[in-house]
Design a protein around this motif. Structure first.
Motif, mmCIF file in Angstrom:
data_model
loop_
_atom_site.group_PDB
_atom_site.id
_atom_site.type_symbol
_atom_site.label_atom_id
_atom_site.label_comp_id
_atom_site.label_asym_id
_atom_site.label_seq_id
_atom_site.Cartn_x
_atom_site.Cartn_y
_atom_site.Cartn_z
ATOM 1 N N ARG A 44 -54.382 -68.215 -21.841
ATOM 2 C CA ARG A 44 -53.640 -69.444 -22.087
ATOM 3 C C ARG A 44 -54.540 -70.659 -21.835
ATOM 4 O O ARG A 44 -54.626 -71.587 -22.658
ATOM 5 C CB ARG A 44 -52.429 -69.484 -21.165
ATOM 6 C CG ARG A 44 -51.274 -70.390 -21.615
ATOM 7 C CD ARG A 44 -51.554 -71.853 -21.535
ATOM 8 N NE ARG A 44 -50.712 -72.616 -22.415
ATOM 9 C CZ ARG A 44 -49.488 -73.048 -22.096
ATOM 10 N NH1 ARG A 44 -48.949 -72.717 -20.949
ATOM 11 N NH2 ARG A 44 -48.814 -73.807 -22.933
ATOM 12 N N THR A 45 -55.218 -70.664 -20.694
ATOM 13 C CA THR A 45 -56.058 -71.811 -20.341
ATOM 14 C C THR A 45 -57.258 -71.933 -21.269
ATOM 15 O O THR A 45 -57.581 -73.031 -21.755
ATOM 16 C CB THR A 45 -56.521 -71.704 -18.885
ATOM 17 O OG1 THR A 45 -55.371 -71.771 -18.023
ATOM 18 C CG2 THR A 45 -57.474 -72.828 -18.518
ATOM 19 N N ALA A 48 -56.303 -73.060 -24.765
ATOM 20 C CA ALA A 48 -55.913 -74.477 -24.747
ATOM 21 C C ALA A 48 -57.141 -75.385 -24.779
ATOM 22 O O ALA A 48 -57.229 -76.312 -25.605
ATOM 23 C CB ALA A 48 -55.063 -74.771 -23.509
ATOM 24 N N THR A 261 -53.066 -76.605 -17.507
ATOM 25 C CA THR A 261 -52.230 -75.815 -18.415
ATOM 26 C C THR A 261 -51.029 -75.240 -17.680
ATOM 27 O O THR A 261 -51.066 -75.043 -16.461
ATOM 28 C CB THR A 261 -53.037 -74.662 -19.038
ATOM 29 O OG1 THR A 261 -53.619 -73.870 -17.981
ATOM 30 C CG2 THR A 261 -54.149 -75.199 -19.918
ATOM 31 N N MET A 297 -49.947 -69.348 -28.194
ATOM 32 C CA MET A 297 -50.374 -70.386 -27.258
ATOM 33 C C MET A 297 -50.278 -71.773 -27.880
ATOM 34 O O MET A 297 -49.877 -72.746 -27.233
ATOM 35 C CB MET A 297 -51.819 -70.123 -26.809
ATOM 36 C CG MET A 297 -52.064 -68.742 -26.218
ATOM 37 S SD MET A 297 -51.038 -68.403 -24.765
ATOM 38 C CE MET A 297 -51.600 -66.736 -24.357
ATOM 39 N N TYR A 302 -49.645 -77.466 -24.263
ATOM 40 C CA TYR A 302 -50.524 -76.838 -23.277
ATOM 41 C C TYR A 302 -50.042 -77.031 -21.841
ATOM 42 O O TYR A 302 -50.349 -76.220 -20.964
ATOM 43 C CB TYR A 302 -51.956 -77.366 -23.427
ATOM 44 C CG TYR A 302 -52.200 -78.750 -22.859
ATOM 45 C CD1 TYR A 302 -52.615 -78.918 -21.537
ATOM 46 C CD2 TYR A 302 -52.022 -79.897 -23.639
ATOM 47 C CE1 TYR A 302 -52.835 -80.193 -21.009
ATOM 48 C CE2 TYR A 302 -52.243 -81.157 -23.122
ATOM 49 C CZ TYR A 302 -52.643 -81.303 -21.805
ATOM 50 O OH TYR A 302 -52.850 -82.560 -21.282
#
Length: 482
Positions: A44-45, A48, A261, A297, A302
């Motif tokens: 996810r991070t 982003a 995030t 995502m 974010y």
């Protein structure tokens, strides 16, 4: 280059971005502690900040992107001892795996990727400056601590106050009796048997976690830089401590903008190994194509949390396939067009809307609205046999897709994969027996076993869905990698 607005976690407000140096952005993102495979929270991070970097560069910003690797840490030492291997063997293996995972997810490589163990000299210089300015002190066992009370602005990022945080901290004080304050944090740890160690002016030892990022970021970006990012779980205490030690050492503002995030939940619960819902990127890639993961995502802002589930992944896959189905139907128009390369799209209203959305704190959900509008227009143009509009909308979607790193596949190949799916060679009785075995494992807190059973079913095309009262299943057609 349009005005850029980003949400600054330090001020808790959206601000117009003003670079330290015109047209340049210095960006540092906290990377991975390499003691295990990366999980979907890491994905996810990293995704982003990947689309953030890609977009900024597409707008003409000169971005210097630094992402560190933590390769010395309590968890790393413990895992190496458990595996009966050297720390170097452990970290090298997981660094290779991390690079493979991020490459597969389509993440651009950082401009530099410093490792903590390569920054020992810089770390020691930073600690020496803190000791000299009386912001740090040494205990009798050789540990060096940062004194939070010596830095008046401690808590500025998180909004916490020392007097409030001190409540309920008496147990920690008794465990670390020589600390001046419960929230003083370690900068240098004295050597212990069977642990890696480096020589220092205070005796042999190794760095604490927080000081590593300050040293690495300032080494590559200077004492004062534009943006620092990472997962929301790092805001306190990690980023709070970074600010305190960095500004105390240099006397300068450390970072202008802080970006974080949102968290990943799994089926409505926080992802945790103890809950048996921990998902590595590798496990996820066995079942879903990287573009499906990226679209998931991108579909959430974010800063917002994402609730991961097989149902959401299946819906995301169907959404992505809608675009590829249109791209496939557009191919005859594209192949016969002579105006594809000459098409001028830079000032098109759709791209203006896309850029506006992304310049507004990287609002990818709003940016995807532009994509859906273009998809609708593309389908209409195909139906009406309007070659010019087919080419225009197709090119616009590819332009946006290039920035977000989606829509990069051969439509024929991806549609063939998605329709073939998997052959399920398992009976209903076997499925129910597996579910019963998994329920028993979960009841006995054997979460690793429960995870294996779920994964084994997934590999046979069976998706489990947990509800408050029961576990149901369904067959799946996957959009997997070749």
């Amino acid at each position: 280059m349009s005005d850029l607005y980003i949400y600054n976690a330090e001020t808790r407000s959206k601000e117009q971005f003003k670079p330290i140096v015109a047209n340049e952005i210095k960006l540092y993102v906290c990377g991975i502690t390499v003691y295990d495979y990366c999980h979907i929270g890491h994905a996810r991070t990293m995704i982003a900040f990947d689309f953030i970097v890609r977009f900024l560069r597409s707008q003409g910003w000169k971005v210097k992107y630094i992402r560190n690797i933590t390769d010395i840490d309590d968890k790393i030492i413990q895992r190496a001892q458990e595996n009966n291997e050297s720390i170097g063997e452990l970290t090298d293996r997981y660094i290779r795996a991390m690079h493979e995972d991020f490459h597969t997810l389509g993440c651009v490589s950082p401009d530099a990727e410093p490792k903590a163990t390569d920054a020992i000299e810089n770390i020691q210089h930073l600690i020496q400056a803190l000791i000299k300015k009386k912001h740090a002190y040494q205990t009798s066992n050789g540990d060096i601590y940062f004194s939070v009370e010596s830095y008046p602005n401690y808590g500025r990022l998180s909004g916490r106050k020392l007097e409030d945080m001190q409540v309920g901290a008496s147990q920690r004080v008794s465990l670390e009796a020589e600390k001046h304050h419960p929230f003083d944090f370690v900068l240098w740890k004295a050597s212990k048997p069977d642990e890696p160690t480096w020589k220092s002016p205070w005796g042999n030892g190794r760095p604490g976690w927080h000081i590593e990022c300050s040293a690495m970021s300032m080494c590559h970006l200077g004492n004062h830089f534009d943006i620092h990012g990472g997962g929301g779980d790092l805001l306190f205490p990690h980023h709070e401590n970074e600010i305190a030690q960095s500004e105390a050492a240099t006397g300068k503002k450390y970072v202008n903008y802080w970006l974080h995030t949102g968290f990943i939940n799994v089926n409505g619960e926080k992802m945790s190994k103890s809950l048996g819902n921990f998902l590595s990127i590798r496990d996820l890639l066995k079942s879903y194509h990287p573009e499906v993961i990226r679209l998931l995502m991108i579909g959430s802002h974010y800063r917002n949390p994402i609730d991961f589930s097989d149902r959401i992944m299946m819906d995301t896959k169907k959404t992505l396939l809608r675009f590829y189905q249109a791209f496939y139907r557009a191919q005859p128009f594209i192949n016969s067009s002579k105006s594809l390369e000459q098409f001028e799209y830079s000032s098109h209203s759709a791209l203006v809307r896309f850029n506006q959305a992304m310049n507004d704190d990287f609002n990818t959900p709003e940016a995807l609205v532009v994509c859906f509008d273009l998809l609708k227009q593309l389908n209409i143009a195909i139906k009406e046999n309007n070659q010019q509009q087919v080419v225009a909308n197709y090119k616009l979607l590819l332009w946006i897709g290039n920035i977000l790193n989606i829509f990069q596949l051969d439509p024929r190949k991806i549609l063939k994969q998605s329709t073939v799916g998997q052959s399920v060679r398992i009976s209903k009785l076997e499925i129910h027996q597996a579910i019963l075995a998994r329920d028993t494992a979960r009841a006995n807190k054997q979460y690793a076993l429960a995870d294996r059973i779920r994964q084994q079913l997934l590999e046979k095309g069976i998706v489990l869905e947990d509800t408050p009262t029961q576990t149901t299943w369904k067959m799946r057609s996957t959009m997997t990698q070749e």
